[in-house]
Motif scaffolding. Structure first.
Motif, PDB file in Angstrom:
ATOM      1  N   VAL A 153      10.004 -22.749  22.436  1.00  0.00           N
ATOM      2  CA  VAL A 153       9.627 -22.638  23.354  1.00  0.00           C
ATOM      3  C   VAL A 153       8.377 -22.199  23.419  1.00  0.00           C
ATOM      4  CG1 VAL A 153      10.772 -21.452  24.475  1.00  0.00           C
ATOM      5  CG2 VAL A 153       9.687 -23.320  26.424  1.00  0.00           C
ATOM      6  N   THR A 154       7.271 -22.530  24.212  1.00  0.00           N
ATOM      7  CA  THR A 154       5.949 -21.381  24.644  1.00  0.00           C
ATOM      8  C   THR A 154       5.167 -21.813  26.219  1.00  0.00           C
ATOM      9  OG1 THR A 154       4.419 -23.629  23.889  1.00  0.00           O
ATOM     10  CG2 THR A 154       5.113 -22.707  21.782  1.00  0.00           C
ATOM     11  N   PHE A 155       4.715 -20.229  26.315  1.00  0.00           N
ATOM     12  CA  PHE A 155       4.469 -20.944  27.771  1.00  0.00           C
ATOM     13  C   PHE A 155       2.883 -20.037  27.054  1.00  0.00           C
ATOM     14  CE2 PHE A 155       8.610 -20.514  29.007  1.00  0.00           C
ATOM     15  CZ  PHE A 155       9.057 -21.319  29.777  1.00  0.00           C
ATOM     16  N   THR A 156       2.150 -20.411  28.107  1.00  0.00           N
ATOM     17  CA  THR A 156       0.551 -19.822  28.485  1.00  0.00           C
ATOM     18  C   THR A 156       0.265 -19.319  29.092  1.00  0.00           C
ATOM     19  OG1 THR A 156      -0.308 -21.772  26.639  1.00  0.00           O
ATOM     20  CG2 THR A 156      -1.948 -19.994  27.814  1.00  0.00           C
ATOM     21  N   VAL A 157       0.855 -18.217  29.269  1.00  0.00           N
ATOM     22  CA  VAL A 157       0.521 -16.853  30.359  1.00  0.00           C
ATOM     23  C   VAL A 157      -0.638 -15.899  31.172  1.00  0.00           C
ATOM     24  CG1 VAL A 157       3.107 -17.690  30.152  1.00  0.00           C
ATOM     25  CG2 VAL A 157       1.829 -15.177  29.672  1.00  0.00           C
ATOM     26  N   GLY A 158      -0.713 -16.051  32.198  1.00  0.00           N
ATOM     27  CA  GLY A 158      -1.024 -14.831  32.640  1.00  0.00           C
ATOM     28  C   GLY A 158      -0.568 -13.418  33.136  1.00  0.00           C
ATOM     29  N   TYR A 159      -0.377 -13.257  33.328  1.00  0.00           N
ATOM     30  CA  TYR A 159       0.307 -11.409  34.204  1.00  0.00           C
ATOM     31  C   TYR A 159       0.729 -11.781  35.219  1.00  0.00           C
ATOM     32  CZ  TYR A 159       2.292  -7.037  34.428  1.00  0.00           C
ATOM     33  OH  TYR A 159       4.324  -5.680  34.443  1.00  0.00           O
ATOM     34  N   LYS A 171      16.153 -19.277  31.318  1.00  0.00           N
ATOM     35  CA  LYS A 171      16.705 -21.410  31.107  1.00  0.00           C
ATOM     36  C   LYS A 171      16.878 -21.635  29.373  1.00  0.00           C
ATOM     37  CE  LYS A 171      17.743 -21.798  35.662  1.00  0.00           C
ATOM     38  NZ  LYS A 171      19.279 -21.428  36.337  1.00  0.00           N
ATOM     39  N   PHE A 172      16.789 -20.271  28.292  1.00  0.00           N
ATOM     40  CA  PHE A 172      16.676 -20.738  27.465  1.00  0.00           C
ATOM     41  C   PHE A 172      17.406 -19.708  26.422  1.00  0.00           C
ATOM     42  CE2 PHE A 172      12.689 -22.325  29.190  1.00  0.00           C
ATOM     43  CZ  PHE A 172      12.796 -23.689  28.471  1.00  0.00           C
ATOM     44  N   SER A 173      18.654 -20.386  25.521  1.00  0.00           N
ATOM     45  CA  SER A 173      19.256 -19.861  25.104  1.00  0.00           C
ATOM     46  C   SER A 173      18.928 -19.224  24.290  1.00  0.00           C
ATOM     47  CB  SER A 173      20.361 -20.650  24.750  1.00  0.00           C
ATOM     48  OG  SER A 173      20.270 -21.527  22.902  1.00  0.00           O
ATOM     49  N   ASP A 174      19.790 -18.519  23.223  1.00  0.00           N
ATOM     50  CA  ASP A 174      19.282 -17.536  21.986  1.00  0.00           C
ATOM     51  C   ASP A 174      19.057 -17.963  20.931  1.00  0.00           C
ATOM     52  OD1 ASP A 174      18.951 -15.244  23.289  1.00  0.00           O
ATOM     53  OD2 ASP A 174      20.945 -15.142  22.583  1.00  0.00           O
ATOM     54  N   ASN A 175      18.900 -19.790  21.178  1.00  0.00           N
ATOM     55  CA  ASN A 175      18.826 -20.370  19.846  1.00  0.00           C
ATOM     56  C   ASN A 175      17.168 -21.003  20.400  1.00  0.00           C
ATOM     57  OD1 ASN A 175      19.574 -21.949  17.982  1.00  0.00           O
ATOM     58  ND2 ASN A 175      20.418 -23.768  19.027  1.00  0.00           N
ATOM     59  N   PHE A 176      16.496 -20.290  21.287  1.00  0.00           N
ATOM     60  CA  PHE A 176      14.822 -20.657  21.107  1.00  0.00           C
ATOM     61  C   PHE A 176      14.292 -19.354  20.608  1.00  0.00           C
ATOM     62  CE2 PHE A 176      16.373 -23.433  24.094  1.00  0.00           C
ATOM     63  CZ  PHE A 176      16.184 -25.146  24.003  1.00  0.00           C
ATOM     64  N   THR A 177      13.390 -19.354  19.599  1.00  0.00           N
ATOM     65  CA  THR A 177      11.809 -19.031  19.575  1.00  0.00           C
ATOM     66  C   THR A 177      11.683 -18.478  20.787  1.00  0.00           C
ATOM     67  OG1 THR A 177      12.637 -19.107  17.171  1.00  0.00           O
ATOM     68  CG2 THR A 177      10.468 -18.183  18.008  1.00  0.00           C
ATOM     69  N   ILE A 178      11.000 -17.681  21.230  1.00  0.00           N
ATOM     70  CA  ILE A 178      10.011 -17.011  22.525  1.00  0.00           C
ATOM     71  C   ILE A 178       8.371 -17.751  22.195  1.00  0.00           C
ATOM     72  CG2 ILE A 178       9.594 -16.928  24.942  1.00  0.00           C
ATOM     73  CD1 ILE A 178      12.286 -16.452  24.802  1.00  0.00           C
ATOM     74  N   ASP A 226      13.715 -27.840  15.238  1.00  0.00           N
ATOM     75  CA  ASP A 226      14.027 -29.308  15.840  1.00  0.00           C
ATOM     76  C   ASP A 226      12.963 -29.926  16.753  1.00  0.00           C
ATOM     77  OD1 ASP A 226      15.691 -29.523  13.905  1.00  0.00           O
ATOM     78  OD2 ASP A 226      17.501 -28.970  15.410  1.00  0.00           O
ATOM     79  N   TYR A 227      12.852 -28.948  18.005  1.00  0.00           N
ATOM     80  CA  TYR A 227      12.062 -29.786  19.528  1.00  0.00           C
ATOM     81  C   TYR A 227      11.111 -28.603  19.050  1.00  0.00           C
ATOM     82  CZ  TYR A 227      15.569 -33.999  19.533  1.00  0.00           C
ATOM     83  OH  TYR A 227      15.910 -34.552  19.448  1.00  0.00           O
ATOM     84  N   ILE A 228      10.153 -29.090  20.356  1.00  0.00           N
ATOM     85  CA  ILE A 228       8.989 -27.909  20.567  1.00  0.00           C
ATOM     86  C   ILE A 228       8.976 -28.416  22.098  1.00  0.00           C
ATOM     87  CG2 ILE A 228       6.560 -27.289  20.078  1.00  0.00           C
ATOM     88  CD1 ILE A 228       8.309 -28.598  17.713  1.00  0.00           C
ATOM     89  N   PHE A 229       8.972 -27.019  22.758  1.00  0.00           N
ATOM     90  CA  PHE A 229       8.431 -26.557  24.575  1.00  0.00           C
ATOM     91  C   PHE A 229       7.098 -26.624  24.225  1.00  0.00           C
ATOM     92  CE2 PHE A 229      12.748 -27.693  23.871  1.00  0.00           C
ATOM     93  CZ  PHE A 229      13.355 -27.807  25.388  1.00  0.00           C
ATOM     94  N   ILE A 230       6.100 -26.969  25.025  1.00  0.00           N
ATOM     95  CA  ILE A 230       5.026 -26.863  25.467  1.00  0.00           C
ATOM     96  C   ILE A 230       4.798 -26.518  26.899  1.00  0.00           C
ATOM     97  CG2 ILE A 230       2.196 -26.782  24.818  1.00  0.00           C
ATOM     98  CD1 ILE A 230       3.514 -27.741  22.410  1.00  0.00           C
ATOM     99  N   TRP A 231       5.026 -25.213  27.446  1.00  0.00           N
ATOM    100  CA  TRP A 231       4.681 -25.808  29.058  1.00  0.00           C
ATOM    101  C   TRP A 231       3.758 -24.755  29.199  1.00  0.00           C
ATOM    102  CZ3 TRP A 231      10.517 -26.285  31.484  1.00  0.00           C
ATOM    103  CH2 TRP A 231      10.846 -27.127  30.620  1.00  0.00           C
ATOM    104  N   ASP A 232       3.423 -25.233  30.756  1.00  0.00           N
ATOM    105  CA  ASP A 232       2.484 -24.150  31.535  1.00  0.00           C
ATOM    106  C   ASP A 232       3.652 -23.124  32.508  1.00  0.00           C
ATOM    107  OD1 ASP A 232       1.040 -26.218  31.044  1.00  0.00           O
ATOM    108  OD2 ASP A 232       0.693 -26.943  33.312  1.00  0.00           O
ATOM    109  N   GLU A 233       3.329 -21.993  33.214  1.00  0.00           N
ATOM    110  CA  GLU A 233       3.426 -21.110  33.835  1.00  0.00           C
ATOM    111  C   GLU A 233       3.727 -21.829  34.808  1.00  0.00           C
ATOM    112  OE1 GLU A 233       0.681 -18.003  33.867  1.00  0.00           O
ATOM    113  OE2 GLU A 233      -0.738 -19.573  34.574  1.00  0.00           O
ATOM    114  N   ASP A 234       3.862 -22.654  35.239  1.00  0.00           N
ATOM    115  CA  ASP A 234       3.881 -22.148  37.065  1.00  0.00           C
ATOM    116  C   ASP A 234       5.231 -24.340  37.185  1.00  0.00           C
ATOM    117  OD1 ASP A 234       2.478 -24.625  35.881  1.00  0.00           O
ATOM    118  OD2 ASP A 234       0.907 -24.844  38.458  1.00  0.00           O
ATOM    119  N   LEU A 235       6.180 -23.920  36.606  1.00  0.00           N
ATOM    120  CA  LEU A 235       7.391 -24.298  37.296  1.00  0.00           C
ATOM    121  C   LEU A 235       8.339 -23.531  37.281  1.00  0.00           C
ATOM    122  CD1 LEU A 235       6.493 -26.058  33.435  1.00  0.00           C
ATOM    123  CD2 LEU A 235       5.895 -26.675  35.322  1.00  0.00           C
TER     124      LEU A 235
END
Length: 415
Positions: A153-159, A171-178, A226-235
């Motif tokens: 899972v990736t987030f493009t973020v500002g502080y 909401k993401f388990s240890d089964n996800f690389t962050i 197996d799956y790649i989440f490419i998400w915004d920061e305002d969800l």
């Protein structure tokens, strides 16, 4: 007396003939011996000279060279002479050393099935794919990984959005690389969160998630997931659980997906609107005239770019479609269908795991004021311009492809 003389003459002639015959046989034998000797000598020199002949291509049997296939061509720089010298009986004294020299000379390896640029390497040393697994600086490398996450899972973020991201990460388990992509250059401040210590942080100021994705999420880098989440920061993720989401994606065979969106918040398309009576939906009805085909976007085969989820195979295709200079990704949502088949069955929205789009214009504020316009206005204008440019590039690319095949391109709606 006369008869006696005649008999003597006959005997003399017979003797002369006999001696002549013997002489002829002796001469023929000598010629045969000389010819044979010359042939042996000539054959010897031919045999000695044979290894120096120049051959353009040579492949040795695997029984002779069991570990590597050596093929001479212009790129490999392989010398046939070197191989022939190994098996030349005149070089038996130094044959083993010559063969060792050949086998140890990496310039003599050429494996065309290796990845481009790695043809000179033996296949078993090539590692064409990588991952984001963190490793130690000490100990046995085989003992570095206590677990290997299956998802990314990736987030493009500002502080400024730290609290929202902190809630999302839970909401993401240890089964996800962050992976966090920082567009504001602030990374160390995130250390206040424990999970940040195991996350990957990439920081380049004023860049979008699609700019990051093109440069840091190459399919060979994320091939372990197996799956790649490419998400915004305002969800908003109050009603979302990543593991349950993955189960539904697998169950319904979705290669490209997104969570359903709360109907009353930031909704643009009917397709991405959450439906409360089902787990997943793959088609919808839009405003009159919006859909030329019920199996095409935005009525089907469509998700938005704010929170997409890709299977490994789908992402390998989508990554290649992302343009280096079109950093906002506008237009990708209508083209994602080109990466799966049949798209109207493998692209869908997961309704029972849903999110809220908070529409925080945080990245928009990273723009610059120009001609009296607010920073976000310049960003929005760029987005619209990129959408038009992407559509034009895709249409031209498809037209060129089908014209090269001699196909009729007057009706491209099916493409």
């Amino acid at each position: 007396m006369l008869r006696s003389c005649e008999n003597q003459k006959i005997l003399n002639k017979m003797g002369t003939a006999a001696r002549s015959s013997i002489n002829r046989k002796t001469n023929e034998s000598m010629r045969l011996i000389v010819t044979t000797f010359v042939g042996v000598v000539f054959g010897f020199f031919i045999g000695v000279s044979f290894p120096t002949l120049s051959l353009t291509k040579l492949t040795l049997p695997s029984s002779l060279l069991p570990t590597v296939e050596y093929v001479e061509d212009q790129r490999s720089g392989l010398s046939t002479q070197r191989f022939l010298n190994v098996f030349n009986p005149l070089n038996r004294n130094n044959g083993s050393s010559t063969r060792a020299q050949v086998l140890n000379d990496t310039s003599k390896i050429w494996v065309p099935t290796n990845p481009r640029g790695a043809e000179r390497l033996p296949p078993k040393i090539v590692r064409a794919e990588s991952d984001f697994y963190l490793r130690r600086l000490w100990g046995n490398p085989n003992e570095d990984l206590t677990s290997q996450p299956k998802y990314l899972v990736t987030f493009t973020v500002g502080y400024d959005q730290k609290n929202n991201i902190n809630a999302a990460i839970k909401k993401f388990s240890d089964n996800f690389t962050i992976v966090l992509f920082h567009y504001d250059g602030r990374t160390t401040e995130w250390n206040e969160f424990e999970w940040s210590k195991r996350a990957i942080h990439v920081s380049v100021r004023k860049q979008t998630k699609w700019w990051y994705a093109k440069r840091f999420l190459h399919p060979d880098i994320v091939a372990s997931y197996d799956y790649i989440f490419i998400w915004d920061e305002d969800l908003g993720v109050e009603h979302f659980n990543a593991e349950e989401y993955i189960k539904l994606v697998r169950k319904h065979g979705l290669e490209i997906s997104q969570p359903g969106l709360e109907p009353n918040k930031g909704l643009t398309w009917q397709m991405t609107k959450r439906r409360g009576d089902r787990e997943v939906h793959k088609e919808t009805e839009e405003k009159p005239g919006w859909c030329s085909n019920p199996h095409l976007p935005p009525c089907a085969a469509f998700v938005e770019i704010m929170a997409p989820v890709f299977s490994r195979d789908a992402w390998r295709c989508v990554w290649h479609m992302i343009q280096n200079d079109l950093v906002h990704g506008w237009g990708l949502d209508f083209a994602l269908r080109k990466c799966v088949e049949p798209a109207h069955e493998k692209i869908g929205v997961v309704d029972s795991q849903w999110i809220v789009h908070q529409t925080v214009p945080s990245l928009g504020n990273q723009g610059e004021s120009k001609d009296g316009k607010a920073p976000w206005q310049g960003v929005r204008e760029r987005c619209k311009k990129e959408w038009t440019m992407f559509q034009g590039r895709m249409a031209n690319a498809e037209k060129a492809y089908f014209q090269a095949l001699g196909a009729d391109t007057t009706d491209s709606s099916a493409h």
